[in-house]
Write a protein that holds these residues in place. Structure first.
Motif, PDB file in Angstrom:
ATOM      1  N   ALA A  90       8.577  -4.702  -5.316  1.00  0.00           N
ATOM      2  CA  ALA A  90       8.671  -4.496  -6.434  1.00  0.00           C
ATOM      3  C   ALA A  90       6.928  -4.333  -7.344  1.00  0.00           C
ATOM      4  CB  ALA A  90       8.679  -5.635  -7.579  1.00  0.00           C
ATOM      5  N   LEU A 142       5.395  -1.135  -8.145  1.00  0.00           N
ATOM      6  CA  LEU A 142       4.013  -1.017  -9.407  1.00  0.00           C
ATOM      7  C   LEU A 142       3.285  -0.342  -9.997  1.00  0.00           C
ATOM      8  CD1 LEU A 142       5.072  -4.953 -11.248  1.00  0.00           C
ATOM      9  CD2 LEU A 142       5.676  -2.279 -12.186  1.00  0.00           C
ATOM     10  N   SER A 143       2.553  -1.022  -8.229  1.00  0.00           N
ATOM     11  CA  SER A 143       1.209  -0.582  -7.961  1.00  0.00           C
ATOM     12  C   SER A 143       0.954   0.948  -7.584  1.00  0.00           C
ATOM     13  CB  SER A 143       0.554  -0.812  -6.572  1.00  0.00           C
ATOM     14  OG  SER A 143       1.395  -0.432  -5.530  1.00  0.00           O
ATOM     15  N   MET A 185       0.673   2.261 -11.661  1.00  0.00           N
ATOM     16  CA  MET A 185      -0.420   1.633 -12.461  1.00  0.00           C
ATOM     17  C   MET A 185      -1.736   2.043 -11.290  1.00  0.00           C
ATOM     18  SD  MET A 185       1.645  -2.079 -13.331  1.00  0.00           S
ATOM     19  CE  MET A 185       0.025  -2.359 -14.532  1.00  0.00           C
ATOM     20  N   THR A 204      -2.742  -3.913  -4.961  1.00  0.00           N
ATOM     21  CA  THR A 204      -0.575  -4.357  -4.677  1.00  0.00           C
ATOM     22  C   THR A 204      -0.071  -5.961  -4.843  1.00  0.00           C
ATOM     23  OG1 THR A 204      -0.466  -2.296  -3.880  1.00  0.00           O
ATOM     24  CG2 THR A 204       0.576  -4.164  -3.279  1.00  0.00           C
ATOM     25  N   LEU A 242       0.083  -7.650  -7.851  1.00  0.00           N
ATOM     26  CA  LEU A 242       1.061  -7.087  -8.872  1.00  0.00           C
ATOM     27  C   LEU A 242       2.113  -7.383  -8.069  1.00  0.00           C
ATOM     28  CD1 LEU A 242       0.356  -3.492  -9.854  1.00  0.00           C
ATOM     29  CD2 LEU A 242       0.746  -5.740 -11.272  1.00  0.00           C
ATOM     30  N   ALA A 282       5.214 -10.503 -10.040  1.00  0.00           N
ATOM     31  CA  ALA A 282       6.640  -9.721  -9.166  1.00  0.00           C
ATOM     32  C   ALA A 282       6.962 -11.105  -9.180  1.00  0.00           C
ATOM     33  CB  ALA A 282       6.902  -8.921  -8.505  1.00  0.00           C
TER      34      ALA A 282
END
Length: 435
Positions: free
Chosen positions: A245, A249-250, A253, A258, A261, A265
């Motif tokens: 996850a 997301l990285s 965004m 990473t 994030l 998560a």
């Protein structure tokens, strides 16, 4: 958003990073389960911070960036830090938490000094050592992921092989020692697993956040199960999902690292576990608490009505009389009356008063008898220690011996606490007070 993620997944570098973070999450979750249960949560944090000077020294010796040498240096520094922590605890009055704080501060400060020295010598930008503070998963290449994969696989295999020994060592080390298990060896082996888990995660989530990666999946899994084997599996899954996850997301965004994030998560999954876990979650506990309060209120109201009926008043019982006996919140009092009326224990009369029914007398008698027997048990607990009762509901007259039951009933009569309103049968409508 989905199209952007799918497009990024076609990038070989993203695929490598995704695989690396997933393996890191699984390994951290599995090893972190033992760390959490052994109450060594800060050990991972200390080792992560202590690894920074090892990375810097490895760079100074090797002269260029090499993940394998960085991992070796970090592992050595982490092991040295754990050895010093044990030395401080065993040979001084300093407690474990203070020793951990000392090691975290000293080693991390020394690492920052070495990092500053390297950067001032003009080689810091080429080394990429800054990545080890907060992590930089995007800088991983295929060779890095292969190395992480090999180490992760070895750690998981070792954990599976020595699962029984680690389990026994975690919950009952003295018993393990009595069985002839080499406790010192397995303590050292488990410490090595923690060190290796921390070290392989430095490039991904960094020194500062690695402790969260080790503990968060484990504590999340703890909310879902009481069994160690299930906890390890759930923790590994949560760790792996957190890695995936965070990486995904990285990719959408821009400019977001990473590592942080991934921790976010994992934290979200922890919050979901904290709230929605079926037995330990806050929601489940709230439901149980509300249910218990309602049940307790119903019992209190029935006890009060029975007490009033013992005085000869089987009907015409007012709300004020009931509330004078035992204080119950108005909302719960109304709920209790409705429940008792629905069950047929009480009946509402025309003048808004209550009448205790035959069925209610029977239910009240059983409740009052158990309540007063439990009071006798508390008053003479030493004589009935074998019963090991904690609450009134633990007292089951069917499961205690006839002799013990007679002793409790005799105490009731001695203290004039025997229930006076005794049911004869469900078919008799005209009740009498019997002493």
């Amino acid at each position: 958003m989905i199209e952007s993620i799918l497009l990024q997944l076609q990038n070989p570098n993203t695929q490598w990073v995704l695989l690396g973070t997933m393996l890191l999450g699984i390994t951290s979750g599995v090893v972190g389960s033992f760390t959490l249960l052994r109450k060594q949560s800060l050990i991972g944090d200390a080792m992560a911070h202590a690894a920074l000077p090892g990375v810097c020294i490895a760079f100074l010796i090797y002269g260029s960036k090499s993940l394998i040498w960085f991992l070796v240096g970090a592992a050595i520094a982490a092991l040295i830090s754990s050895f010093i922590i044990q030395m401080i605890i065993n040979h001084s009055r300093i407690k474990e938490d203070s020793a951990l704080g000392i090691i975290i501060s000293v080693f991390f400060g020394f690492g920052i000094v070495l990092l500053t020295y390297i950067q001032h010598n003009g080689s810091g930008n080429q080394s990429g050592l800054d990545d080890f503070i907060f992590g930089q998963a995007a800088s991983m290449v295929g060779a890095d992921v292969q190395l992480i994969s090999i180490i992760s696989f070895i750690l998981l295999v070792i954990t599976a092989i020595f699962y029984k020994e680690f389990k026994l060592l975690t919950f009952d080390p003295q018993f393990a020692k009595g069985l002839g298990i080499p406790v010192s060896f397995f303590n050292g082996l488990l410490l090595m697993l923690i060190v290796c888990s921390v070290v392989i995660g430095l490039q991904t989530v960094g020194v500062v956040l690695m402790a969260a990666m080790l503990i968060t999946p484990a504590i999340s899994a703890r909310y879902w199960t009481d069994k160690l084997s299930y906890m390890i599996i759930i923790s590994g899954l949560i760790g792996g999902l957190s890695g995936v996850a965070g990486t995904l997301l990285s990719t959408i965004m821009k400019g977001m690292a990473t590592g942080p994030l991934i921790i976010i998560a994992a934290t979200i999954m922890f919050l979901l576990s904290l709230i929605f876990a079926p037995n330990r979650g806050l929601l489940a506990k709230a439901v149980k608490q509300i249910s218990l309060r309602k049940k307790t209120a119903v019992d209190q109201v029935l006890l009060s009505i029975y007490d009033i009926a013992e005085g000869g008043n089987l009907r015409g019982i007012t709300d004020e009389e009931i509330l004078q006996k035992r204080k119950v919140p108005l909302r719960l009092f109304q709920h209790s009356n409705n429940e008792l009326n629905k069950k047929g224990f009480i009946k509402k009369e025309e003048n808004n008063t209550w009448m205790l029914t035959d069925k209610g007398i029977e239910a009240g008698y059983e409740l009052v008898l158990r309540q007063r027997l439990f009071e006798m048990y508390l008053m003479h607990e030493m004589e009935f220690a074998h019963l090991e009762l904690k609450t009134r509901d633990d007292l089951n007259l069917q499961n205690i011996s006839k002799e013990t039951k007679e002793q409790l009933l005799k105490l009731l009569r001695t203290h004039n606490r025997s229930p006076l309103l005794i049911p004869r049968s469900a078919n008799i409508s005209n009740r009498r007070l019997m002493v």
